[in-house]
Write an enzyme that holds these catalytic residues in place. Structure first.
Site, mmCIF file in Angstrom:
data_model
loop_
_atom_site.group_PDB
_atom_site.id
_atom_site.type_symbol
_atom_site.label_atom_id
_atom_site.label_comp_id
_atom_site.label_asym_id
_atom_site.label_seq_id
_atom_site.Cartn_x
_atom_site.Cartn_y
_atom_site.Cartn_z
ATOM 1 N N PHE A 48 -6.650 -67.112 -4.760
ATOM 2 C CA PHE A 48 -7.491 -68.355 -4.575
ATOM 3 C C PHE A 48 -7.053 -68.907 -3.504
ATOM 4 O O PHE A 48 -6.868 -70.122 -3.287
ATOM 5 C CB PHE A 48 -7.017 -69.100 -5.948
ATOM 6 C CG PHE A 48 -8.304 -70.389 -6.055
ATOM 7 C CD1 PHE A 48 -9.631 -69.843 -6.481
ATOM 8 C CD2 PHE A 48 -8.173 -71.713 -6.125
ATOM 9 C CE1 PHE A 48 -10.645 -70.613 -6.632
ATOM 10 C CE2 PHE A 48 -9.160 -72.612 -6.326
ATOM 11 C CZ PHE A 48 -10.397 -72.121 -6.538
ATOM 12 N N GLY A 49 -7.208 -68.222 -2.197
ATOM 13 C CA GLY A 49 -7.039 -68.637 -1.102
ATOM 14 C C GLY A 49 -8.526 -69.194 -0.544
ATOM 15 O O GLY A 49 -9.396 -69.536 -1.278
ATOM 16 N N ARG A 50 -8.529 -69.209 0.731
ATOM 17 C CA ARG A 50 -9.855 -69.785 1.442
ATOM 18 C C ARG A 50 -11.020 -69.209 1.048
ATOM 19 O O ARG A 50 -12.007 -69.933 0.892
ATOM 20 C CB ARG A 50 -9.729 -69.488 3.068
ATOM 21 C CG ARG A 50 -8.731 -70.761 3.837
ATOM 22 C CD ARG A 50 -8.985 -70.314 5.121
ATOM 23 N NE ARG A 50 -8.278 -69.259 5.550
ATOM 24 C CZ ARG A 50 -6.883 -69.192 6.014
ATOM 25 N NH1 ARG A 50 -6.232 -70.235 6.663
ATOM 26 N NH2 ARG A 50 -6.439 -68.071 6.298
ATOM 27 N N ILE A 51 -11.284 -67.882 0.984
ATOM 28 C CA ILE A 51 -12.636 -67.297 0.769
ATOM 29 C C ILE A 51 -12.930 -67.478 -0.727
ATOM 30 O O ILE A 51 -13.762 -68.092 -0.976
ATOM 31 C CB ILE A 51 -12.495 -65.843 1.195
ATOM 32 C CG1 ILE A 51 -12.449 -65.559 2.580
ATOM 33 C CG2 ILE A 51 -13.903 -64.948 0.733
ATOM 34 C CD1 ILE A 51 -12.276 -64.108 3.049
ATOM 35 N N ALA A 63 -12.686 -57.878 -1.370
ATOM 36 C CA ALA A 63 -11.386 -58.029 -0.799
ATOM 37 C C ALA A 63 -11.117 -56.851 -0.118
ATOM 38 O O ALA A 63 -11.353 -56.550 0.792
ATOM 39 C CB ALA A 63 -10.430 -58.281 -1.890
ATOM 40 N N ARG A 64 -10.363 -55.932 -0.585
ATOM 41 C CA ARG A 64 -10.139 -54.468 -0.254
ATOM 42 C C ARG A 64 -10.428 -53.264 -1.380
ATOM 43 O O ARG A 64 -10.134 -53.815 -2.609
ATOM 44 C CB ARG A 64 -8.658 -54.440 0.360
ATOM 45 C CG ARG A 64 -8.531 -55.222 1.631
ATOM 46 C CD ARG A 64 -9.340 -54.308 2.898
ATOM 47 N NE ARG A 64 -9.070 -54.830 4.019
ATOM 48 C CZ ARG A 64 -10.004 -55.918 4.807
ATOM 49 N NH1 ARG A 64 -11.147 -56.047 4.007
ATOM 50 N NH2 ARG A 64 -9.763 -56.037 5.856
ATOM 51 N N GLU A 102 -13.682 -45.990 2.667
ATOM 52 C CA GLU A 102 -14.642 -46.296 3.479
ATOM 53 C C GLU A 102 -15.063 -45.328 4.657
ATOM 54 O O GLU A 102 -13.752 -45.199 5.150
ATOM 55 C CB GLU A 102 -14.646 -47.754 3.822
ATOM 56 C CG GLU A 102 -14.760 -48.639 2.641
ATOM 57 C CD GLU A 102 -14.668 -50.206 2.979
ATOM 58 O OE1 GLU A 102 -14.807 -50.573 4.367
ATOM 59 O OE2 GLU A 102 -14.331 -51.012 2.104
ATOM 60 N N HIS A 154 -19.625 -53.123 3.432
ATOM 61 C CA HIS A 154 -18.585 -53.889 3.902
ATOM 62 C C HIS A 154 -19.353 -54.923 4.563
ATOM 63 O O HIS A 154 -19.024 -54.996 5.919
ATOM 64 C CB HIS A 154 -17.489 -53.093 4.584
ATOM 65 C CG HIS A 154 -16.247 -53.882 4.642
ATOM 66 N ND1 HIS A 154 -15.021 -53.251 4.611
ATOM 67 C CD2 HIS A 154 -16.010 -55.040 4.824
ATOM 68 C CE1 HIS A 154 -14.154 -54.092 4.956
ATOM 69 N NE2 HIS A 154 -14.556 -55.359 4.906
ATOM 70 N N GLY A 198 -19.122 -58.290 4.224
ATOM 71 C CA GLY A 198 -18.555 -59.751 3.981
ATOM 72 C C GLY A 198 -18.910 -60.776 5.416
ATOM 73 O O GLY A 198 -19.510 -61.596 5.347
HETATM 74 C C1 DGY Z 1 -11.843 -58.780 7.396
HETATM 75 O O1 DGY Z 1 -11.965 -59.581 8.112
HETATM 76 O O2 DGY Z 1 -10.843 -58.569 6.636
HETATM 77 C C2 DGY Z 1 -12.949 -58.093 6.884
HETATM 78 O O3 DGY Z 1 -12.915 -57.376 5.840
HETATM 79 C C3 DGY Z 1 -13.531 -57.190 8.023
HETATM 80 O O4 DGY Z 1 -12.170 -56.515 8.226
#
Ligand code: DGY
Length: 324
Positions: free
Chosen positions: A157-160, A242-243, A272, A290, A292
């Site tokens: 629950f960070g910034r994003i 996220a990842r 990826e 990807h 985001g």
């Molecule tokens: C990030 O900034 O972590 C994005 O996923 C692109 O790398």
């Protein structure tokens, strides 16, 4: 005094490259190819700073340990920095920075896009229209899952995550719960009337949507395994911005096939740009490349932020976004 030499491993937006040329003796990657390990080693030997990205080979012990390294700072173009072995960087005495904050809103927008697209069957509907398979409106056509008022659970629950909560809670009346080993201040929790839970499992059990906002790698690798996917409601959706390695992809495919969960919205993948044939063939998943942070405004801001870290370092200041 000569300017520090800086190597950008990939092509950057023009405005950010122009700033790099103004500040530094910069080497651009004009044809935007993925640099080989040998090229990354050479960059370490020929530059004072290297600015890599998520899609490069990992900046690891081998690359950092190359003979005759002149690089003193690795300034990542990206907030996630699992593409850099920070322990190896620390051991080598190389500073590492990232680009937080500037991509928060755009990444949150993509999480909400995935949530809405997968639950309302938007991709599926669009394919139907484009394939000229739409027969017209009827009361039972393509019924989907309502979003407004549903329970949204966050892993991290960070910034994003908080930017997603802002949109989901205030825009869609969603109830927020989260697990984070480093929870935010009480006022943040109060703002969203959020429920702080003690474990990942607690979040999974109650949520209609689960959205992942933890770092990749380390103990988070395959965090969403078969067992944890099995704890989600079978009407629930998984969202990952996220990842890719946070999700055990074969386990996710199986869970989707078996109806263990209702669907998934994925912006990131384990390997990826490879996306498995299984995922490509499913209607109840939404798959993005990807995206985001992929707006012009944000990618320029990421470049400028990365350069600001390099500049601070060579001006003798502490870079604002130092992570190692
Ligand atoms: C990030 O900034 O972590 C994005 O996923 C692109 O790398």
């Amino acid at each position: 005094m000569s300017k520090p030499k800086v190597i950008l491993t990939r092509k950057w937006p023009a405005e950010a490259e122009a700033k790099a040329q103004e500040l530094f003796d910069v080497v651009l990657n004009e044809d935007d190819h993925k640099m080989s390990v040998e090229e990354l080693k050479a960059a370490m030997q020929n530059a004072d700073a290297v600015c890599p990205t998520v899609s490069d080979f990992q900046i690891n012990e081998e690359i950092l340990g190359v003979d005759g390294r002149t690089c003193k700072i690795v300034s990542n173009f990206g907030v996630g920095f699992n593409n850099i072995d920070t322990d190896a960087a620390k051991a080598a005495g190389v500073v590492v920075t990232n680009t937080p904050e500037v991509l928060t809103d755009c990444t949150a927008d993509i999480a909400m896009s995935l949530l809405l697209t997968v639950s309302r069957r938007v991709g599926e509907g669009e394919r139907l229209v484009r394939d000229k398979q739409w027969d017209g409106w009827c009361p039972t056509h393509m019924l989907a899952t309502k979003v407004t008022g549903k329970k949204l659970g966050f892993i991290g629950f960070g910034r994003i995550a908080q930017a997603v909560a802002q949109k989901a809670h205030f825009g869609f009346g969603m109830e927020i719960s989260f697990y984070d080993p480093y929870p935010p201040a009480d006022e943040v929790i109060k703002k969203f009337s959020a429920t702080q839970l003690d474990t990942v499992e607690d979040v999974l059990e109650g949520a209609d949507f689960v959205t992942l906002h933890c770092p990749g790698g380390g103990s988070n690798t395959n965090l969403m395994n078969a067992e944890r996917l099995g704890m989600m409601k079978n009407s629930a959706f998984l969202i990952n911005t996220a990842r890719g390695d946070v999700v055990d992809e074969p386990a996710l495919v199986q869970a989707l096939k078996d109806g263990v969960i209702a669907g998934a919205g994925l912006d990131v993948f384990a390997k990826e740009p490879t996306v498995t044939e299984d995922l490509l063939s499913m209607e109840n998943v939404v798959l993005l490349p990807h995206l985001g942070s992929a707006t012009t405004e944000t990618r320029v801001a990421m470049g400028l932020r990365s350069l600001a870290n390099v500049k601070a370092f060579f001006d003798g200041d502490e870079p604002g976004d130092r992570v190692a």
